[in-house]
Design a protein around this motif. Sequence first.
Motif, PDB file in Angstrom:
ATOM      1  N   ASN A   1       6.729  -3.579 -13.070  1.00 47.58           N
ATOM      2  CA  ASN A   1       6.230  -2.863 -11.895  1.00 47.58           C
ATOM      3  C   ASN A   1       6.410  -1.353 -12.042  1.00 47.58           C
TER       4      ASN A   1
ATOM      5  N   THR B   1       8.872  -1.948  -4.254  1.00 48.27           N
ATOM      6  CA  THR B   1       8.663  -3.385  -4.372  1.00 48.27           C
ATOM      7  C   THR B   1       9.690  -4.068  -3.465  1.00 48.27           C
ATOM      8  N   PRO B   2       9.395  -5.282  -2.976  1.00 45.54           N
ATOM      9  CA  PRO B   2      10.324  -5.958  -2.050  1.00 45.54           C
ATOM     10  C   PRO B   2      11.742  -6.099  -2.593  1.00 45.54           C
ATOM     11  N   ASP B   3      11.880  -6.342  -3.892  1.00 45.08           N
ATOM     12  CA  ASP B   3      13.211  -6.547  -4.465  1.00 45.08           C
ATOM     13  C   ASP B   3      14.045  -5.274  -4.521  1.00 45.08           C
TER      14      ASP B   3
ATOM     15  N   MET C   1      14.315  -3.153  -1.875  1.00 44.15           N
ATOM     16  CA  MET C   1      14.644  -2.690  -0.528  1.00 44.15           C
ATOM     17  C   MET C   1      16.149  -2.630  -0.265  1.00 44.15           C
TER      18      MET C   1
ATOM     19  N   ASN D   1       7.542   0.661   4.392  1.00 46.01           N
ATOM     20  CA  ASN D   1       7.363  -0.289   5.486  1.00 46.01           C
ATOM     21  C   ASN D   1       6.310  -1.314   5.085  1.00 46.01           C
ATOM     22  N   PRO D   2       6.646  -2.610   5.131  1.00 48.04           N
ATOM     23  CA  PRO D   2       5.663  -3.625   4.734  1.00 48.04           C
ATOM     24  C   PRO D   2       4.407  -3.621   5.604  1.00 48.04           C
ATOM     25  N   LYS D   3       4.540  -3.236   6.886  1.00 53.52           N
ATOM     26  CA  LYS D   3       3.376  -3.199   7.776  1.00 53.52           C
ATOM     27  C   LYS D   3       2.377  -2.121   7.372  1.00 53.52           C
TER      28      LYS D   3
ATOM     29  N   THR E   1       3.551  -0.081   2.204  1.00 54.87           N
ATOM     30  CA  THR E   1       4.360   0.713   1.278  1.00 54.87           C
ATOM     31  C   THR E   1       5.556  -0.078   0.749  1.00 54.87           C
ATOM     32  N   VAL E   2       5.736  -1.287   1.236  1.00 51.66           N
ATOM     33  CA  VAL E   2       6.624  -2.262   0.594  1.00 51.66           C
ATOM     34  C   VAL E   2       5.707  -3.370   0.104  1.00 51.66           C
ATOM     35  N   THR E   3       5.512  -3.445  -1.191  1.00 56.72           N
ATOM     36  CA  THR E   3       4.502  -4.346  -1.729  1.00 56.72           C
ATOM     37  C   THR E   3       4.806  -4.697  -3.185  1.00 56.72           C
ATOM     38  N   PRO E   4       4.454  -5.915  -3.627  1.00 54.86           N
ATOM     39  CA  PRO E   4       4.614  -6.258  -5.040  1.00 54.86           C
ATOM     40  C   PRO E   4       3.525  -5.603  -5.891  1.00 54.86           C
TER      41      PRO E   4
END
Length: 230
Positions: free
Chosen positions: A81, A115-117, A119, A137-139, A142-145
């Motif tokens: 990533n 990436t989520p891991d 956070m 923020n995942p919504k 900007t938090v994304t694989p």
Amino acid sequence: MAKQTKKQKVVAELDSEKLYTIDEAISTLRTHKAKFDETVEVAMNLGVDPRHADQMVRGMVSLPSGTGKDVKVAVFAKGDNADKAIAAGADKVGAEDLMEDMQAGNLDYDRVIATPDMMGVVGRLGKVLGPKGLMPNPKLGTVTPNVEQAVKDAKGGQVEFRVEKMGIIHSGIGKLSFSDDALKANFEAITQAIVKAKPSGSKGKYVRKVSVTSTMGPGLKIDIADIEGA
């Protein structure tokens, strides 16, 4: 008596009550342009109170004509990533090292992606990134694989909008050097995205006032009848 600035003189010459179409507004701003490439901005006054969670207005929208700005992007990622983020054009990629760099005050970024891991690491920066509106923020995507796409979107003209305390959203929609069609397309993209983001808690009239201005130009009121769904 204090001497008026160039911008104040321009404002004084205009009819403060006139409502412009976006085409008329762009044309008027061009008649008062400065010696540098000014940023064109839109301001929307909304019928919301962002102190209430069900009246918060926030989101992302891709401006079809781009922003005309070099967007600096930092990415929290490791391994493949991290390689993908670098290949996509991220300005800084890292993990704990990037966290320490930001804790030291190096925060010259327009977008922070993770990436989520990652956070668990990014979470330690809440007090640093939060006040600047940079917390991933995942919504907002900007938090994304898929950091590769997130970087490309950020670099390609995706902007975040967020209502301020007084119920106003400000956003740049390009540069005065853009063509009329390019500025109009960006204006329509941001205003429609904000209209679609109307929160459930908004009562009464949602879009109350819209204006467009340039760095050195006057603020021009836009006829909101031209904004679908307003």
